[in-house]
Design an enzyme around this catalytic site. Structure first.
Site, PDB file in Angstrom:
ATOM      1  N   ASP A  82      -5.855   4.399 -16.905  1.00 40.57           N
ATOM      2  CA  ASP A  82      -5.813   5.307 -15.773  1.00 40.57           C
ATOM      3  C   ASP A  82      -6.696   6.499 -16.141  1.00 40.57           C
ATOM      4  OD1 ASP A  82      -4.934   6.599 -13.386  1.00 40.57           O
ATOM      5  OD2 ASP A  82      -3.460   7.710 -14.556  1.00 40.57           O
ATOM      6  N   ASP A 137      -6.702  10.183 -14.415  1.00 41.21           N
ATOM      7  CA  ASP A 137      -6.054  11.492 -14.371  1.00 41.21           C
ATOM      8  C   ASP A 137      -4.818  11.512 -15.265  1.00 41.21           C
ATOM      9  OD1 ASP A 137      -7.823  12.620 -12.392  1.00 41.21           O
ATOM     10  OD2 ASP A 137      -6.809  11.371 -10.916  1.00 41.21           O
ATOM     11  N   GLY A 162      -0.206   9.032  -9.471  1.00 41.61           N
ATOM     12  CA  GLY A 162      -0.708   7.682  -9.685  1.00 41.61           C
ATOM     13  C   GLY A 162      -1.061   6.920  -8.424  1.00 41.61           C
ATOM     14  N   ASP A 198      -0.020   7.096 -17.311  1.00 37.21           N
ATOM     15  CA  ASP A 198       0.939   8.198 -17.426  1.00 37.21           C
ATOM     16  C   ASP A 198       1.871   8.271 -16.227  1.00 37.21           C
ATOM     17  OD1 ASP A 198      -1.011   9.116 -15.578  1.00 37.21           O
ATOM     18  OD2 ASP A 198      -0.517  11.200 -16.050  1.00 37.21           O
ATOM     19  N   ARG A 216      -4.350   8.973  -2.416  1.00 37.07           N
ATOM     20  CA  ARG A 216      -4.038  10.211  -1.710  1.00 37.07           C
ATOM     21  C   ARG A 216      -3.155   9.979  -0.485  1.00 37.07           C
ATOM     22  NH1 ARG A 216      -9.339  12.658   0.064  1.00 37.07           N
ATOM     23  NH2 ARG A 216      -9.850  12.045  -2.060  1.00 37.07           N
ATOM     24  N   ASN A 259     -12.650  10.482  -6.106  1.00 35.68           N
ATOM     25  CA  ASN A 259     -13.540  11.375  -6.841  1.00 35.68           C
ATOM     26  C   ASN A 259     -13.748  10.920  -8.283  1.00 35.68           C
ATOM     27  OD1 ASN A 259     -13.848  13.466  -4.751  1.00 35.68           O
ATOM     28  ND2 ASN A 259     -11.678  13.858  -5.103  1.00 35.68           N
TER      29      ASN A 259
END
Length: 254
Positions: A25, A27, A70, A206, A73, A150
């Site tokens: 992942d 972020d 996770g 995470d 959006r 992004n």
């Protein structure tokens, strides 16, 4: 980013099993941008609450981890609004900028995230980046799987674009009609791009949504990454092991 047709034969051993690829992942795992997303969501819901548009929808950190973290959006927004029993119309391209619609809220959240990114830049999670470098030096394949549209921009800003053999992000999810996390589609697509089976891959996440995606997709090992207070939620979601730093993963090169 490099994508090749011939799979590497290199592997690492974890828990007595051999794995040929590690899927990360982004972020909160590779880049410390999860906090920027959290700040953007806080700002969005604080604005809504202060305007009195939909009642009190103040967001706390636990809410973020449970309903938003996770996920893409749109799925995260709908999940949180549903938890607060708030109904917001989907909206159309003709809506005024101030209209309270899902379309406008998603646009505003992205604007707030880019504001945070401009102010704070992109910090990398150094232990993860070092491990990626080690894996690649051994010939083990790597991929990044992110819900963010992004993702490429963030990786470019961090100087990490070429650290991965494949990238699957929010743009791919929309273009290919994939279901986002906690469904396994994006991780399965990343494994496909590496010419690997899920059982040959490690997933490092995470977020509980990402761990559930890795578990339901039949991936060989799911590693939960985060502070110790998150370990229980990660393991309950299907993580085989939970660590606060990827250097704690006990692996060997065959």
């Amino acid at each position: 980013m490099v994508q090749t047709e011939t799979p590497s034969r290199a592997s690492i051993m974890i828990g007595g099993k051999a794995f040929r690829a590690v899927l990360f992942d982004m972020d909160g795992v590779v880049t410390d941008t999860a906090r920027l997303h959290l700040a953007a969501w806080h700002r969005l819901f604080q604005d809504l609450t202060e305007r009195g548009d939909v009642g009190n929808v103040e967001l706390n950190d636990d809410d973020y981890r449970q309903y938003i973290d996770g996920k893409d959006r749109g799925r995260g927004l709908m999940s949180y609004l549903d938890s607060r029993r708030v109904v917001v119309p989907p909206g159309t391209p003709d809506d005024s900028p101030n209209a309270i619609t899902i379309r406008n809220l998603l646009r505003r959240k992205n604007t707030y995230f880019l504001d945070e990114l401009d102010r704070n830049g992109v910090e990398v999670i150094a232990p993860t980046v070092r491990w990626i470098q080690q894996l690649r030096s051994m010939g083990v394949r790597t991929a990044v799987v992110s819900a963010s549209k992004n993702a490429r921009f963030v990786l470019d800003r961090a100087g990490l674009t070429n650290y991965f053999d494949a990238r699957v992000d929010g743009i791919d999810t929309a273009t290919l009609g994939l279901s986002g996390k906690p469904d396994p589609d994006t991780y399965i697509e990343a494994a496909r791009r590496l010419s690997m089976s899920p059982s040959e891959c490690v997933v490092v996440e995470d977020a509980t949504a990402g761990i559930r995606a890795g578990r339901s997709g039949g991936f060989g090992l799911c590693v939960g990454l985060g502070p110790t207070e998150n370990f229980a939620a990660l393991t309950e979601s299907g993580a085989d092991v939970a660590v606060s730093d990827v250097s704690q993963i006990d692996y060997l090169q065959p």
